[in-house]
Enzyme design. Structure first.
Site, PDB file in Angstrom:
ATOM      1  N   GLY A  63       4.310  26.665 -72.900  1.00  0.00           N
ATOM      2  CA  GLY A  63       3.636  25.845 -73.909  1.00  0.00           C
ATOM      3  C   GLY A  63       2.521  25.110 -73.209  1.00  0.00           C
ATOM      4  CD  GLU A  64      -1.164  21.904 -71.777  1.00  0.00           C
ATOM      5  OE1 GLU A  64      -1.701  23.034 -71.701  1.00  0.00           O
ATOM      6  OE2 GLU A  64      -1.111  21.121 -70.810  1.00  0.00           O
ATOM      7  CB  SER A  65       2.957  21.391 -68.356  1.00  0.00           C
ATOM      8  OG  SER A  65       1.605  21.348 -67.934  1.00  0.00           O
ATOM      9  CB  CYS A  95       4.473  29.545 -68.448  1.00  0.00           C
ATOM     10  SG  CYS A  95       2.685  29.654 -68.332  1.00  0.00           S
ATOM     11  NE  ARG A 124      -1.623  21.558 -66.795  1.00  0.00           N
ATOM     12  CZ  ARG A 124      -2.783  21.189 -67.321  1.00  0.00           C
ATOM     13  NH1 ARG A 124      -3.686  20.548 -66.623  1.00  0.00           N
ATOM     14  NH2 ARG A 124      -3.052  21.482 -68.583  1.00  0.00           N
ATOM     15  CB  ILE A 153      -0.243  32.935 -71.721  1.00  0.00           C
ATOM     16  CG1 ILE A 153       0.227  34.300 -72.218  1.00  0.00           C
ATOM     17  CG2 ILE A 153      -1.120  32.237 -72.760  1.00  0.00           C
ATOM     18  CD1 ILE A 153       1.216  34.232 -73.376  1.00  0.00           C
ATOM     19  NE  ARG A 154      -5.220  27.187 -71.206  1.00  0.00           N
ATOM     20  CZ  ARG A 154      -6.354  26.864 -70.580  1.00  0.00           C
ATOM     21  NH1 ARG A 154      -7.309  27.780 -70.440  1.00  0.00           N
ATOM     22  NH2 ARG A 154      -6.555  25.672 -70.107  1.00  0.00           N
ATOM     23  CG  HIS A 190       5.124  33.484 -71.184  1.00  0.00           C
ATOM     24  ND1 HIS A 190       5.601  32.345 -71.787  1.00  0.00           N
ATOM     25  CD2 HIS A 190       3.910  33.171 -70.692  1.00  0.00           C
ATOM     26  CE1 HIS A 190       4.719  31.372 -71.673  1.00  0.00           C
ATOM     27  NE2 HIS A 190       3.682  31.852 -71.001  1.00  0.00           N
ATOM     28  CD  GLU A 192       8.909  33.419 -72.833  1.00  0.00           C
ATOM     29  OE1 GLU A 192       9.252  33.796 -71.703  1.00  0.00           O
ATOM     30  OE2 GLU A 192       7.896  32.710 -73.032  1.00  0.00           O
TER      31      GLU A 192
HETATM   32  N1  GLN Z   1      -1.540  26.049 -69.099  1.00  0.00           N
HETATM   33  C1  GLN Z   1      -0.290  25.556 -69.616  1.00  0.00           C
HETATM   34  C2  GLN Z   1       0.081  24.210 -69.017  1.00  0.00           C
HETATM   35  O1  GLN Z   1      -0.614  23.645 -68.277  1.00  0.00           O
HETATM   36  C3  GLN Z   1       0.839  26.534 -69.398  1.00  0.00           C
HETATM   37  C4  GLN Z   1       0.644  27.762 -70.246  1.00  0.00           C
HETATM   38  C5  GLN Z   1       1.911  28.449 -70.683  1.00  0.00           C
HETATM   39  O2  GLN Z   1       2.997  27.869 -70.670  1.00  0.00           O
HETATM   40  N2  GLN Z   1       1.751  29.668 -71.168  1.00  0.00           N
HETATM   41  O3  GLN Z   1       1.110  23.709 -69.297  1.00  0.00           O
END
Ligand code: GLN
Length: 210
Positions: A63-65, A95, A124, A153-154, A190, A192
């Site tokens: 997600g987004e940490s 992630c 990150r 993903i990012r 990921h 999952e």
């Molecule tokens: N870039 C996201 C972060 O800094 C991580 C991306 C992800 O969980 N797919 O949290």
């Protein structure tokens, strides 16, 4: 995708069905819950300390940490999460979840905190805007053949691994993308999302053994 070895760990998991918590503040927690249930374990969404107290293992999703960090502090979960990690229950971070577990975080946003516990330095968004998302096959010796098809993903990378942590997989250029430290497991990517359940099975063997 065919994955002939995907049930290799299930026999070890056995018939007991401990409850696995998936931190459900933000991110792709539903996908993790579906994988856990497909492997015969109970899965609950964790948003409160009372829910965390019920679980035998925890997954922190992607997600987004920075958002997961903010919400966990807002909901009074950061302390209980740190205590859960310190207690030694199995915890798997993917992630953003891996970022949350890192003792040291590079390229955080202002004021961003991690839970820590994992003796690693994580950066990150390590692949930059040129290459936000990509997929590649990686060799993961503990999982055997075939290679794992990994979706990034990012994604973060593990920039360095302290004495207590070990590397489970790297990209072809040597960058570390899967790590382990006792009951802690982390991947930059990921599992999952791909239908290959071997990382989850590996995690669930830790839960069954704990
Ligand atoms: N870039 C996201 C972060 O800094 C991580 C991306 C992800 O969980 N797919 O949290």
């Amino acid at each position: 995708m065919t994955c002939p070895h995907r049930t290799a760990f299930l026999s070890v998991a056995g018939s007991a069905s401990p409850t696995i918590g998936v931190l459900a503040l933000q991110g792709d927690f539903r996908e993790h819950m579906a994988v856990v249930r497909s492997l015969g374990f109970d899965a609950i969404a964790v948003r409160r300390p009372e829910e965390l107290a019920r679980v035998a293992g925890l997954i922190i999703p992607g997600g987004e940490s920075s958002v997961i960090d903010k919400l966990s502090r807002m909901f009074g979960l950061a302390g209980p999460l740190r205590a859960a990690v310190a207690s030694g229950i199995p915890v798997y971070g993917t992630c953003a979840g891996l970022i949350m577990l890192a003792d040291t975080l590079l390229d955080s946003i202002d004021g961003q905190q991690t839970l820590g516990g994992f003796d690693i330095v994580v950066r990150r968004n390590a692949f930059g805007s040129q290459l936000d998302s990509f997929e590649t096959d990686i060799t993961v010796p503990i999982l055997g053949d075939p290679p794992v098809h990994a979706v990034f993903i990012r994604a973060p990378v593990v920039e360095s691994v302290g004495e207590r942590a070990t590397v489970l997989a790297t990209l072809h250029d040597g960058r570390v993308v899967a790590v382990e430290q006792g009951n802690l497991l982390g991947t930059s990517f990921h599992p999952e999302m791909t239908g290959d359940t071997r990382f989850h099975e590996y995690f669930l063997t830790k839960v069954s053994a704990a």
